[in-house]
Design a protein around this motif. Structure first.
Motif, PDB file in Angstrom:
ATOM      1  N   MET A   1       0.843  -1.181   0.000  1.00  0.00           N
ATOM      2  CA  MET A   1       0.000   0.000   0.000  1.00  0.00           C
ATOM      3  C   MET A   1       0.890   1.247   0.000  1.00  0.00           C
ATOM      4  O   MET A   1       1.775   1.392   0.838  1.00  0.00           O
ATOM      5  CB  MET A   1      -0.896  -0.002   1.247  1.00  0.00           C
ATOM      6  N   THR A   2       0.669   2.132  -0.963  1.00  0.00           N
ATOM      7  CA  THR A   2       1.479   3.349  -1.047  1.00  0.00           C
ATOM      8  C   THR A   2       0.751   4.569  -0.521  1.00  0.00           C
ATOM      9  O   THR A   2       1.378   5.577  -0.209  1.00  0.00           O
ATOM     10  CB  THR A   2       1.885   3.621  -2.507  1.00  0.00           C
ATOM     11  N   ARG A   3      -0.589   4.493  -0.432  1.00  0.00           N
ATOM     12  CA  ARG A   3      -1.370   5.604   0.115  1.00  0.00           C
ATOM     13  C   ARG A   3      -2.449   5.042   1.041  1.00  0.00           C
ATOM     14  O   ARG A   3      -3.120   4.070   0.707  1.00  0.00           O
ATOM     15  CB  ARG A   3      -2.012   6.448  -0.985  1.00  0.00           C
ATOM     16  N   ILE A   4      -2.603   5.689   2.172  1.00  0.00           N
ATOM     17  CA  ILE A   4      -3.577   5.257   3.167  1.00  0.00           C
ATOM     18  C   ILE A   4      -4.885   6.018   2.961  1.00  0.00           C
ATOM     19  O   ILE A   4      -4.902   7.252   2.973  1.00  0.00           O
ATOM     20  CB  ILE A   4      -3.054   5.509   4.589  1.00  0.00           C
ATOM     21  N   GLY A   5      -5.969   5.280   2.767  1.00  0.00           N
ATOM     22  CA  GLY A   5      -7.283   5.900   2.646  1.00  0.00           C
ATOM     23  C   GLY A   5      -7.820   6.217   4.028  1.00  0.00           C
ATOM     24  O   GLY A   5      -7.955   5.327   4.870  1.00  0.00           O
ATOM     25  N   ILE A   6      -8.137   7.480   4.268  1.00  0.00           N
ATOM     26  CA  ILE A   6      -8.542   7.923   5.598  1.00  0.00           C
ATOM     27  C   ILE A   6      -9.960   8.479   5.594  1.00  0.00           C
ATOM     28  O   ILE A   6     -10.374   9.168   4.668  1.00  0.00           O
ATOM     29  CB  ILE A   6      -7.555   8.982   6.135  1.00  0.00           C
ATOM     30  N   GLY A   7     -10.684   8.165   6.665  1.00  0.00           N
ATOM     31  CA  GLY A   7     -11.996   8.742   6.895  1.00  0.00           C
ATOM     32  C   GLY A   7     -11.987   9.512   8.193  1.00  0.00           C
ATOM     33  O   GLY A   7     -11.425   9.040   9.195  1.00  0.00           O
ATOM     34  N   VAL A   8     -12.578  10.698   8.208  1.00  0.00           N
ATOM     35  CA  VAL A   8     -12.639  11.531   9.406  1.00  0.00           C
ATOM     36  C   VAL A   8     -14.060  11.493   9.956  1.00  0.00           C
ATOM     37  O   VAL A   8     -15.022  11.765   9.228  1.00  0.00           O
ATOM     38  CB  VAL A   8     -12.222  12.983   9.106  1.00  0.00           C
ATOM     39  N   ILE A   9     -14.189  11.174  11.226  1.00  0.00           N
ATOM     40  CA  ILE A   9     -15.492  11.070  11.883  1.00  0.00           C
ATOM     41  C   ILE A   9     -15.623  12.185  12.906  1.00  0.00           C
ATOM     42  O   ILE A   9     -14.832  12.265  13.858  1.00  0.00           O
ATOM     43  CB  ILE A   9     -15.658   9.699  12.569  1.00  0.00           C
ATOM     44  N   GLY A  10     -16.608  13.059  12.702  1.00  0.00           N
ATOM     45  CA  GLY A  10     -16.813  14.205  13.578  1.00  0.00           C
ATOM     46  C   GLY A  10     -16.228  15.454  12.959  1.00  0.00           C
ATOM     47  O   GLY A  10     -15.017  15.523  12.720  1.00  0.00           O
ATOM     48  N   LEU A  11     -17.077  16.446  12.671  1.00  0.00           N
ATOM     49  CA  LEU A  11     -16.623  17.636  11.951  1.00  0.00           C
ATOM     50  C   LEU A  11     -16.772  18.904  12.781  1.00  0.00           C
ATOM     51  O   LEU A  11     -17.167  19.958  12.285  1.00  0.00           O
ATOM     52  CB  LEU A  11     -17.386  17.770  10.622  1.00  0.00           C
ATOM     53  N   GLY A  12     -16.456  18.805  14.066  1.00  0.00           N
ATOM     54  CA  GLY A  12     -16.347  19.996  14.890  1.00  0.00           C
ATOM     55  C   GLY A  12     -15.028  20.687  14.586  1.00  0.00           C
ATOM     56  O   GLY A  12     -14.432  20.497  13.526  1.00  0.00           O
ATOM     57  N   ARG A  13     -14.540  21.495  15.530  1.00  0.00           N
ATOM     58  CA  ARG A  13     -13.307  22.250  15.274  1.00  0.00           C
ATOM     59  C   ARG A  13     -12.154  21.339  14.888  1.00  0.00           C
ATOM     60  O   ARG A  13     -11.471  21.573  13.886  1.00  0.00           O
ATOM     61  CB  ARG A  13     -12.924  23.062  16.516  1.00  0.00           C
ATOM     62  N   MET A  14     -11.921  20.281  15.667  1.00  0.00           N
ATOM     63  CA  MET A  14     -10.782  19.423  15.386  1.00  0.00           C
ATOM     64  C   MET A  14     -11.003  18.574  14.156  1.00  0.00           C
ATOM     65  O   MET A  14     -10.078  18.349  13.371  1.00  0.00           O
ATOM     66  CB  MET A  14     -10.488  18.524  16.594  1.00  0.00           C
ATOM     67  N   GLY A  15     -12.215  18.099  13.947  1.00  0.00           N
ATOM     68  CA  GLY A  15     -12.490  17.284  12.774  1.00  0.00           C
ATOM     69  C   GLY A  15     -12.236  18.033  11.480  1.00  0.00           C
ATOM     70  O   GLY A  15     -11.674  17.471  10.518  1.00  0.00           O
ATOM     71  N   ARG A  16     -12.633  19.300  11.453  1.00  0.00           N
ATOM     72  CA  ARG A  16     -12.377  20.109  10.250  1.00  0.00           C
ATOM     73  C   ARG A  16     -10.882  20.291  10.030  1.00  0.00           C
ATOM     74  O   ARG A  16     -10.396  20.226   8.888  1.00  0.00           O
ATOM     75  CB  ARG A  16     -13.072  21.464  10.377  1.00  0.00           C
ATOM     76  N   VAL A  17     -10.145  20.525  11.125  1.00  0.00           N
ATOM     77  CA  VAL A  17      -8.687  20.664  11.020  1.00  0.00           C
ATOM     78  C   VAL A  17      -8.072  19.392  10.444  1.00  0.00           C
ATOM     79  O   VAL A  17      -7.278  19.430   9.496  1.00  0.00           O
ATOM     80  CB  VAL A  17      -8.067  20.989  12.400  1.00  0.00           C
ATOM     81  N   TYR A  18      -8.449  18.238  10.992  1.00  0.00           N
ATOM     82  CA  TYR A  18      -7.875  16.972  10.531  1.00  0.00           C
ATOM     83  C   TYR A  18      -8.250  16.673   9.083  1.00  0.00           C
ATOM     84  O   TYR A  18      -7.419  16.192   8.304  1.00  0.00           O
ATOM     85  CB  TYR A  18      -8.325  15.826  11.436  1.00  0.00           C
ATOM     86  N   ALA A  19      -9.493  16.941   8.725  1.00  0.00           N
ATOM     87  CA  ALA A  19      -9.923  16.669   7.349  1.00  0.00           C
ATOM     88  C   ALA A  19      -9.141  17.514   6.356  1.00  0.00           C
ATOM     89  O   ALA A  19      -8.646  17.004   5.332  1.00  0.00           O
ATOM     90  CB  ALA A  19     -11.419  16.913   7.217  1.00  0.00           C
ATOM     91  N   LEU A  20      -9.012  18.793   6.631  1.00  0.00           N
ATOM     92  CA  LEU A  20      -8.306  19.683   5.708  1.00  0.00           C
ATOM     93  C   LEU A  20      -6.820  19.365   5.667  1.00  0.00           C
ATOM     94  O   LEU A  20      -6.209  19.372   4.591  1.00  0.00           O
ATOM     95  CB  LEU A  20      -8.538  21.141   6.110  1.00  0.00           C
ATOM     96  N   HIS A  21      -6.228  19.074   6.817  1.00  0.00           N
ATOM     97  CA  HIS A  21      -4.805  18.721   6.836  1.00  0.00           C
ATOM     98  C   HIS A  21      -4.561  17.420   6.069  1.00  0.00           C
ATOM     99  O   HIS A  21      -3.598  17.313   5.305  1.00  0.00           O
ATOM    100  CB  HIS A  21      -4.312  18.562   8.280  1.00  0.00           C
ATOM    101  N   THR A  22      -5.428  16.429   6.275  1.00  0.00           N
ATOM    102  CA  THR A  22      -5.258  15.149   5.583  1.00  0.00           C
ATOM    103  C   THR A  22      -5.395  15.321   4.077  1.00  0.00           C
ATOM    104  O   THR A  22      -4.628  14.743   3.294  1.00  0.00           O
ATOM    105  CB  THR A  22      -6.288  14.124   6.090  1.00  0.00           C
ATOM    106  N   ALA A  23      -6.369  16.114   3.658  1.00  0.00           N
ATOM    107  CA  ALA A  23      -6.623  16.291   2.232  1.00  0.00           C
ATOM    108  C   ALA A  23      -5.525  17.079   1.534  1.00  0.00           C
ATOM    109  O   ALA A  23      -5.240  16.837   0.353  1.00  0.00           O
ATOM    110  CB  ALA A  23      -7.966  16.996   2.035  1.00  0.00           C
ATOM    111  N   ARG A  24      -4.880  17.982   2.249  1.00  0.00           N
ATOM    112  CA  ARG A  24      -3.994  18.933   1.583  1.00  0.00           C
ATOM    113  C   ARG A  24      -2.511  18.811   1.947  1.00  0.00           C
ATOM    114  O   ARG A  24      -1.660  19.309   1.211  1.00  0.00           O
ATOM    115  CB  ARG A  24      -4.447  20.360   1.908  1.00  0.00           C
ATOM    116  N   GLN A  25      -2.201  18.172   3.078  1.00  0.00           N
ATOM    117  CA  GLN A  25      -0.826  18.266   3.562  1.00  0.00           C
ATOM    118  C   GLN A  25      -0.151  16.945   3.884  1.00  0.00           C
ATOM    119  O   GLN A  25       1.055  16.930   4.143  1.00  0.00           O
ATOM    120  CB  GLN A  25      -0.793  19.140   4.837  1.00  0.00           C
ATOM    121  N   ILE A  26      -0.880  15.835   3.905  1.00  0.00           N
ATOM    122  CA  ILE A  26      -0.300  14.575   4.356  1.00  0.00           C
ATOM    123  C   ILE A  26       0.120  13.712   3.173  1.00  0.00           C
ATOM    124  O   ILE A  26      -0.715  13.130   2.471  1.00  0.00           O
ATOM    125  CB  ILE A  26      -1.280  13.792   5.248  1.00  0.00           C
ATOM    126  N   GLU A  27       1.424  13.623   2.951  1.00  0.00           N
ATOM    127  CA  GLU A  27       1.929  12.756   1.892  1.00  0.00           C
ATOM    128  C   GLU A  27       1.729  11.304   2.313  1.00  0.00           C
ATOM    129  O   GLU A  27       1.966  10.932   3.453  1.00  0.00           O
ATOM    130  CB  GLU A  27       3.412  13.046   1.660  1.00  0.00           C
TER     131      GLU A  27
END
Length: 338
Positions: A1-27
């Motif tokens: 596996m070369t890329r990890i498929g991630i799902g974010v559960i909960g879209l409060g303050r931290m969930g939004r941070v994690y979702a955006l960071h995962t989508a845009r910054q995590i190689e």
């Protein structure tokens, strides 16, 4: 596996941070899906994340075969149920602190994770902050001798909502905020906490008492090897977001943290001024990214995470002991809380 498929559960303050960071910054990772029972929260975030699947039921996200790992950022009282469901589905888990609101529920999650054999990391982002990691390296190298006392400060610029402040939802001020401080002081001192004594009050927001919480707490701790600790948490730092730590050793002292956000000082006849850190995304943005990078790297290379479930359990146990001390007005041995 070369890329990890991630799902974010909960879209409060931290969930939004994690979702955006995962989508845009995590190689090495791709954001596959997000889940939240609030359709408006889903719609608002999905507009910024084209192609990401959305779910109102976290079970549907976990069942998605493209999701290899889940980031749990839902309200604290839901962590246990979601983590157990994810573990039983064979998904790797990154869970915001704390794992659960009680040690019994925490132990239940850890047992399920161990039974499933899945990777499990807890969100203690300060361990991935440049200042904290540099301090740990210098302490371990012996630069300040043997650490003997430590003080950790966590001050928020305003109170949270009364709904979240309710201890049945978040665990209350000490569990919600001081868990970071307790994790850090254990980590930096390389020692467990033996006993605690806590004082608390609602000095600025008396309405917090209506839900059984408070806005300030100070906790004194003694470590197993005799060292002393002090933890201060507050929701009343109107000037900004103030996170600091000081470790005193037999040969020197290390201070961690800063207040000035922009590196300029304005000097006029009116006085000397500078800005301050506004809130957690600005202070710990790189650390939030780094801890998810670490989580993904552990998955890709089959390595255990730097923050163990046992670390998370110990920090929660100290918080629960401090909460009991605050409630009963006495010194509490951490071992009393089981």
């Amino acid at each position: 596996m070369t890329r990890i498929g991630i799902g974010v559960i909960g879209l409060g303050r931290m969930g939004r941070v994690y979702a955006l960071h995962t989508a845009r910054q995590i190689e090495g990772a791709v954001l596959v899906a997000i889940a939240d029972p609030n359709p408006e929260a889903l719609h608002e975030l999905s507009a910024k994340l084209p192609g990401v699947q959305t779910y109102t039921d976290f079970c549907d996200l976990i069942a998605n075969p493209q999701v290899h790992a889940v980031l749990i950022a839902s309200p604290t009282h839901t962590h246990r149920e979601i983590a157990i469901e994810a573990a039983r589905a064979g998904k790797a888990i990154f869970c915001e602190k704390p794992i659960a609101l009680t040690l019994a529920a925490t132990d239940e999650v850890i047992a399920e994770v161990e039974r499933a054999g899945v990777l499990f990391q807890v969100g203690f982002m300060r361990r991935f902050d440049r200042g904290y990691t540099a301090a740990k390296q210098r302490i371990d190298a012996g630069e300040i001798g043997t650490p003997v006392t430590i003080r950790s400060i966590g001050r928020d610029p305003f109170r949270t909502s009364l709904e979240f402040a309710n201890p049945a939802v978040s665990g209350g001020l000490i569990v919600d905020m001081a868990i970071h401080d307790f994790d850090c002081i254990r980590w930096l001192m390389a020692d467990d906490i033996r006993r605690v004594y806590a004082e608390s009050a609602s000095l600025v927001y008396p309405e917090l008492q209506d839900v059984g919480d408070f806005d300030n707490a100070m906790i004194v701790a003694r470590f197993e090897r005799g060292g002393l600790g002090n933890v201060e948490v507050s929701r009343t730092a109107v000037y900004g977001y103030d996170i600091r730590c000081e470790i005193i050793g037999t040969q020197g002292t290390i201070e961690i943290g800063y207040l000035r956000e922009t590196p300029i000082t304005v000097m006029t006849r009116a006085g000397v001024t500078h800005d301050v850190v506004p809130h957690f995304p600005q202070r710990f943005g790189p650390a939030y990214t780094a801890q998810i990078e670490h989580f993904v790297d552990c998955l890709l290379h089959d390595r255990p995470p730097a923050v163990s479930p046992a670390d998370a359990r110990a920090a929660l146990q100290a918080c629960l002991a401090a909460t009991l001390s605050q409630r009963e007005g006495r010194v509490v041995e951490v071992s009393e809380v089981a």
